[in-house]
Motif scaffolding. Structure first.
Motif, PDB file in Angstrom:
ATOM      1  N   ASP A  18       0.997  -1.313  -0.135  1.00  0.00           N
ATOM      2  CA  ASP A  18       0.040  -0.140   0.071  1.00  0.00           C
ATOM      3  C   ASP A  18       0.862   1.304   0.058  1.00  0.00           C
ATOM      4  OD1 ASP A  18      -2.085  -1.824   0.189  1.00  0.00           O
ATOM      5  OD2 ASP A  18      -2.582  -1.313   2.224  1.00  0.00           O
ATOM      6  N   ALA A  19       0.569   2.067  -0.787  1.00  0.00           N
ATOM      7  CA  ALA A  19       1.394   3.454  -0.963  1.00  0.00           C
ATOM      8  C   ALA A  19       0.493   4.493  -1.692  1.00  0.00           C
ATOM      9  CB  ALA A  19       2.607   3.156  -1.643  1.00  0.00           C
ATOM     10  N   PHE A  20       0.777   5.873  -1.134  1.00  0.00           N
ATOM     11  CA  PHE A  20       0.164   6.856  -1.696  1.00  0.00           C
ATOM     12  C   PHE A  20      -1.429   6.920  -1.876  1.00  0.00           C
ATOM     13  CE2 PHE A  20       4.142   6.079  -3.701  1.00  0.00           C
ATOM     14  CZ  PHE A  20       4.881   7.476  -3.430  1.00  0.00           C
ATOM     15  N   GLY A  21      -1.958   6.270  -0.912  1.00  0.00           N
ATOM     16  CA  GLY A  21      -3.429   5.970  -0.448  1.00  0.00           C
ATOM     17  C   GLY A  21      -3.834   4.891  -1.675  1.00  0.00           C
ATOM     18  N   ILE A  22      -3.239   3.955  -2.062  1.00  0.00           N
ATOM     19  CA  ILE A  22      -3.367   3.096  -3.143  1.00  0.00           C
ATOM     20  C   ILE A  22      -3.425   1.847  -2.505  1.00  0.00           C
ATOM     21  CG2 ILE A  22      -3.210   2.149  -5.439  1.00  0.00           C
ATOM     22  CD1 ILE A  22      -1.933   4.746  -6.025  1.00  0.00           C
ATOM     23  N   LYS A  23      -4.501   0.943  -2.428  1.00  0.00           N
ATOM     24  CA  LYS A  23      -4.435  -0.374  -1.575  1.00  0.00           C
ATOM     25  C   LYS A  23      -3.599  -1.192  -2.721  1.00  0.00           C
ATOM     26  CE  LYS A  23      -6.420  -0.021   2.063  1.00  0.00           C
ATOM     27  NZ  LYS A  23      -6.081   0.178   3.315  1.00  0.00           N
ATOM     28  N   ASN A  24      -2.786  -2.143  -2.228  1.00  0.00           N
ATOM     29  CA  ASN A  24      -1.951  -3.205  -3.125  1.00  0.00           C
ATOM     30  C   ASN A  24      -2.886  -4.026  -3.710  1.00  0.00           C
ATOM     31  OD1 ASN A  24      -0.195  -4.361  -4.306  1.00  0.00           O
ATOM     32  ND2 ASN A  24       0.594  -5.713  -2.513  1.00  0.00           N
ATOM     33  N   LYS A  25      -2.843  -4.060  -5.051  1.00  0.00           N
ATOM     34  CA  LYS A  25      -3.536  -5.267  -5.530  1.00  0.00           C
ATOM     35  C   LYS A  25      -2.524  -5.998  -6.563  1.00  0.00           C
ATOM     36  CE  LYS A  25      -7.768  -2.443  -5.697  1.00  0.00           C
ATOM     37  NZ  LYS A  25      -8.705  -1.599  -6.636  1.00  0.00           N
ATOM     38  N   ASN A  54      -0.464  11.523 -13.091  1.00  0.00           N
ATOM     39  CA  ASN A  54      -0.621  10.898 -12.003  1.00  0.00           C
ATOM     40  C   ASN A  54      -2.112  10.290 -12.079  1.00  0.00           C
ATOM     41  OD1 ASN A  54       0.586  10.777  -9.549  1.00  0.00           O
ATOM     42  ND2 ASN A  54      -1.336  11.910  -8.504  1.00  0.00           N
ATOM     43  N   ALA A  55      -3.196  10.927 -12.833  1.00  0.00           N
ATOM     44  CA  ALA A  55      -4.593  10.105 -12.930  1.00  0.00           C
ATOM     45  C   ALA A  55      -4.278   8.693 -13.615  1.00  0.00           C
ATOM     46  CB  ALA A  55      -5.467  10.990 -13.599  1.00  0.00           C
ATOM     47  N   GLY A  56      -3.393   8.869 -14.848  1.00  0.00           N
ATOM     48  CA  GLY A  56      -3.224   7.502 -15.429  1.00  0.00           C
ATOM     49  C   GLY A  56      -2.472   6.411 -14.586  1.00  0.00           C
ATOM     50  N   TRP A  57      -1.634   6.826 -13.644  1.00  0.00           N
ATOM     51  CA  TRP A  57      -0.811   6.013 -12.933  1.00  0.00           C
ATOM     52  C   TRP A  57      -1.743   5.385 -11.838  1.00  0.00           C
ATOM     53  CZ3 TRP A  57       1.434   7.568  -7.710  1.00  0.00           C
ATOM     54  CH2 TRP A  57       2.326   6.514  -7.207  1.00  0.00           C
ATOM     55  N   TYR A  58      -2.596   6.420 -11.238  1.00  0.00           N
ATOM     56  CA  TYR A  58      -3.955   5.874 -10.096  1.00  0.00           C
ATOM     57  C   TYR A  58      -4.622   4.821 -10.941  1.00  0.00           C
ATOM     58  CZ  TYR A  58      -2.838   9.113  -6.356  1.00  0.00           C
ATOM     59  OH  TYR A  58      -2.083   9.875  -5.506  1.00  0.00           O
ATOM     60  N   SER A  59      -5.200   5.008 -12.173  1.00  0.00           N
ATOM     61  CA  SER A  59      -6.071   4.097 -12.824  1.00  0.00           C
ATOM     62  C   SER A  59      -5.336   2.688 -13.256  1.00  0.00           C
ATOM     63  CB  SER A  59      -6.376   4.482 -14.362  1.00  0.00           C
ATOM     64  OG  SER A  59      -7.181   3.974 -14.963  1.00  0.00           O
ATOM     65  N   GLN A  60      -4.083   2.797 -13.409  1.00  0.00           N
ATOM     66  CA  GLN A  60      -3.460   1.528 -13.703  1.00  0.00           C
ATOM     67  C   GLN A  60      -3.323   0.532 -12.583  1.00  0.00           C
ATOM     68  OE1 GLN A  60       0.305   1.567 -16.181  1.00  0.00           O
ATOM     69  NE2 GLN A  60      -0.161   3.702 -16.267  1.00  0.00           N
ATOM     70  N   LEU A  61      -3.174   1.342 -11.417  1.00  0.00           N
ATOM     71  CA  LEU A  61      -3.144   0.642  -9.961  1.00  0.00           C
ATOM     72  C   LEU A  61      -4.545   0.417  -9.301  1.00  0.00           C
ATOM     73  CD1 LEU A  61      -0.028   2.250  -8.560  1.00  0.00           C
ATOM     74  CD2 LEU A  61      -0.022  -0.109  -9.562  1.00  0.00           C
ATOM     75  N   GLY A  62      -5.683   0.772 -10.034  1.00  0.00           N
ATOM     76  CA  GLY A  62      -6.868   0.370  -9.595  1.00  0.00           C
ATOM     77  C   GLY A  62      -7.596   1.262  -8.686  1.00  0.00           C
ATOM     78  N   ARG A  63      -7.140   2.439  -8.704  1.00  0.00           N
ATOM     79  CA  ARG A  63      -7.480   3.612  -7.811  1.00  0.00           C
ATOM     80  C   ARG A  63      -8.585   4.244  -8.769  1.00  0.00           C
ATOM     81  NH1 ARG A  63      -4.823   8.170  -3.721  1.00  0.00           N
ATOM     82  NH2 ARG A  63      -6.652   9.180  -3.232  1.00  0.00           N
ATOM     83  N   SER A  64      -9.804   4.745  -8.117  1.00  0.00           N
ATOM     84  CA  SER A  64     -10.900   5.177  -9.118  1.00  0.00           C
ATOM     85  C   SER A  64     -10.955   6.697  -8.997  1.00  0.00           C
ATOM     86  CB  SER A  64     -12.037   4.468  -8.774  1.00  0.00           C
ATOM     87  OG  SER A  64     -12.497   4.617  -7.382  1.00  0.00           O
ATOM     88  N   HIS A  65     -10.352   7.229  -7.760  1.00  0.00           N
ATOM     89  CA  HIS A  65     -10.419   8.646  -7.684  1.00  0.00           C
ATOM     90  C   HIS A  65      -9.173   9.306  -7.186  1.00  0.00           C
ATOM     91  CE1 HIS A  65     -10.900   6.905  -3.689  1.00  0.00           C
ATOM     92  NE2 HIS A  65     -10.460   7.907  -3.217  1.00  0.00           N
ATOM     93  N   ILE A  66      -9.084  10.471  -7.606  1.00  0.00           N
ATOM     94  CA  ILE A  66      -7.637  11.286  -7.167  1.00  0.00           C
ATOM     95  C   ILE A  66      -7.770  11.828  -5.764  1.00  0.00           C
ATOM     96  CG2 ILE A  66      -5.901  13.009  -8.029  1.00  0.00           C
ATOM     97  CD1 ILE A  66      -6.501  12.201 -10.780  1.00  0.00           C
TER      98      ILE A  66
END
Length: 66
Positions: A18-25, A54-66
């Motif tokens: 888990d990092a930057f508010g993104i749960k590890n998947k 950053n939005a593209g990176w979040y999307s690749q890691l499964g985070r749906s909001h910034i």
């Protein structure tokens, strides 16, 4: 005379914790970066600007909001 250099790199990998508010998947990401470096007459860095999607990176890691 001042000098400027523009560099494009790609950072990639698989999330391992888990990092930057993104749960590890365990998802893989590929993230282009651009750096613009400004130097002085002695080849010292005076200023640097960086860009990445950053939005593209979040999307690749499964985070749906910034």
């Amino acid at each position: 005379m001042e000098k400027s250099v523009t560099v494009e790199v790609t950072i990639s990998g698989t999330q391992s914790k888990d990092a930057f508010g993104i749960k590890n998947k365990g998802l893989h990401y590929v993230l282009p970066h651009v750096f613009i470096v400004h130097g002085d007459e002695q080849n010292r860095i005076k200023h640097m600007v960086a860009y990445w999607d950053n939005a593209g990176w979040y999307s690749q890691l499964g985070r749906s909001h910034i």
